[in-house]
Design an enzyme around this catalytic site. Structure first.
Site, PDB file in Angstrom:
ATOM      1  N   GLY A  46      85.614  89.361 102.110  1.00  0.00           N
ATOM      2  CA  GLY A  46      86.532  89.850 101.087  1.00  0.00           C
ATOM      3  C   GLY A  46      85.983  91.123 100.488  1.00  0.00           C
ATOM      4  CD  GLN A  51      83.351  93.873  95.781  1.00  0.00           C
ATOM      5  OE1 GLN A  51      84.334  93.376  96.341  1.00  0.00           O
ATOM      6  NE2 GLN A  51      82.127  93.481  96.055  1.00  0.00           N
ATOM      7  CG  LEU A  92      80.137  92.398 100.479  1.00  0.00           C
ATOM      8  CD1 LEU A  92      81.316  93.074 101.140  1.00  0.00           C
ATOM      9  CD2 LEU A  92      79.034  92.105 101.479  1.00  0.00           C
ATOM     10  CD  GLU A 134      86.733  89.665  97.152  1.00  0.00           C
ATOM     11  OE1 GLU A 134      85.863  89.161  97.872  1.00  0.00           O
ATOM     12  OE2 GLU A 134      86.518  90.678  96.466  1.00  0.00           O
TER      13      GLU A 134
HETATM   14  O1  K2U Z   1      83.509  90.342  96.859  1.00  0.00           O
HETATM   15  C1  K2U Z   1      82.634  90.394  97.707  1.00  0.00           C
HETATM   16  O2  K2U Z   1      81.528  90.887  97.463  1.00  0.00           O
HETATM   17  C2  K2U Z   1      82.869  89.775  99.043  1.00  0.00           C
HETATM   18  C3  K2U Z   1      82.242  88.442  99.145  1.00  0.00           C
HETATM   19  C4  K2U Z   1      83.384  87.448  99.072  1.00  0.00           C
HETATM   20  C5  K2U Z   1      82.992  86.022  98.890  1.00  0.00           C
HETATM   21  C6  K2U Z   1      81.982  85.639  98.046  1.00  0.00           C
HETATM   22  C7  K2U Z   1      81.690  84.295  97.891  1.00  0.00           C
HETATM   23  C8  K2U Z   1      82.421  83.331  98.561  1.00  0.00           C
HETATM   24  C9  K2U Z   1      83.431  83.721  99.392  1.00  0.00           C
HETATM   25  C10 K2U Z   1      83.721  85.063  99.538  1.00  0.00           C
HETATM   26  C11 K2U Z   1      81.416  88.588 100.401  1.00  0.00           C
HETATM   27  O3  K2U Z   1      82.154  88.332 101.505  1.00  0.00           O
HETATM   28  S1  K2U Z   1      79.907  87.781 100.308  1.00  0.00           S
HETATM   29  C12 K2U Z   1      79.383  87.609 101.886  1.00  0.00           C
HETATM   30  C13 K2U Z   1      79.905  86.385 102.550  1.00  0.00           C
HETATM   31  C14 K2U Z   1      80.079  86.415 103.891  1.00  0.00           C
HETATM   32  C15 K2U Z   1      80.532  85.280 104.534  1.00  0.00           C
HETATM   33  C16 K2U Z   1      80.812  84.115 103.832  1.00  0.00           C
HETATM   34  C17 K2U Z   1      80.647  84.092 102.475  1.00  0.00           C
HETATM   35  C18 K2U Z   1      80.189  85.238 101.814  1.00  0.00           C
HETATM   36 ZN    ZN Z   2      82.027  90.155  95.152  1.00  0.00          ZN
END
Ligand code: K2U
Ligand code: ZN
Length: 167
Positions: A46, A51, A92, A134
């Site tokens: 996501g 961001q 991220l 998000e």
């Molecule tokens: O917003 C972001 O930084 C994206 C996150 C979204 C996310 C965070 C926690 C739980 C679900 C989604 C990134 O995708 S964090 C990296 C990641 C990659 C695979 C699975 C879970 C988190």
């Molecule tokens: Zn995030």
């Protein structure tokens, strides 16, 4: 297509409340494509516009194994939520840290697609968690805000130290 720089906590720009999208043009669609490229390459499941330093109520997600189910949510609104689920979350914008966060297990939301067409959808599991994560970004909220002050400060100090070392 371009890979966009991702803002890192505790950058204050991550704390601003994003503005509604009102213009659905090719410039917006280019931003959406760039956000997907940035998300896939991070890699992440996501990414929210704040961001990448764009203060618009826009987010992209793809929680599929094959990375082939992209979903764009513009001006999303949560309509209903139910249940509770505890998951380790990362971000991220907070690289290298994962902590348990409790969120609704099922959600129903409405949003607009890349052409400005409104739609309504339900989600559960990882998709529901990701969308809630998000949508928090659109309010300037980060997953570290659900942690204790001590944990949040520990993460902040470690990331600031890494940033100083990187120069
Ligand atoms: O917003 C972001 O930084 C994206 C996150 C979204 C996310 C965070 C926690 C739980 C679900 C989604 C990134 O995708 S964090 C990296 C990641 C990659 C695979 C699975 C879970 C988190
Ligand atoms: Zn995030």
């Amino acid at each position: 297509m371009a890979k966009l720089p991702i803002l890192r906590y505790p950058d204050p720009r991550l704390r601003r409340r994003a503005e509604p999208v009102t213009v659905f043009d090719d410039r917006l669609r280019q931003l959406i494509d760039d956000m997907f490229q940035t998300m896939y390459e991070a890699p992440g499941i996501g990414l929210a516009a704040p961001q990448v330093d764009v203060q618009l109520r826009l987010l992209v997600v793809d929680v599929s194994e094959q990375r082939d189910q992209p979903l764009v949510l513009i001006n999303p609104q949560l309509l209903e939520s139910s249940g509770q689920e505890l998951n380790d979350e990362g971000c991220l914008s907070v690289p290298g840290f994962y902590e348990p966060v409790q969120r609704a297990a099922q959600i129903r939301f409405c949003a607009m697609d890349r052409n400005g067409e409104p739609f309504e959808q339900e989600a559960e599991g990882l998709l529901a968690v990701c969308i809630q994560h998000e949508m928090d970004h659109l309010e300037g909220k980060l997953f570290v805000d659900y942690l204790s002050e001590m944990k949040r400060q520990r993460i902040r100090k470690k990331l600031e130290k890494l940033r100083r070392r990187a120069g």
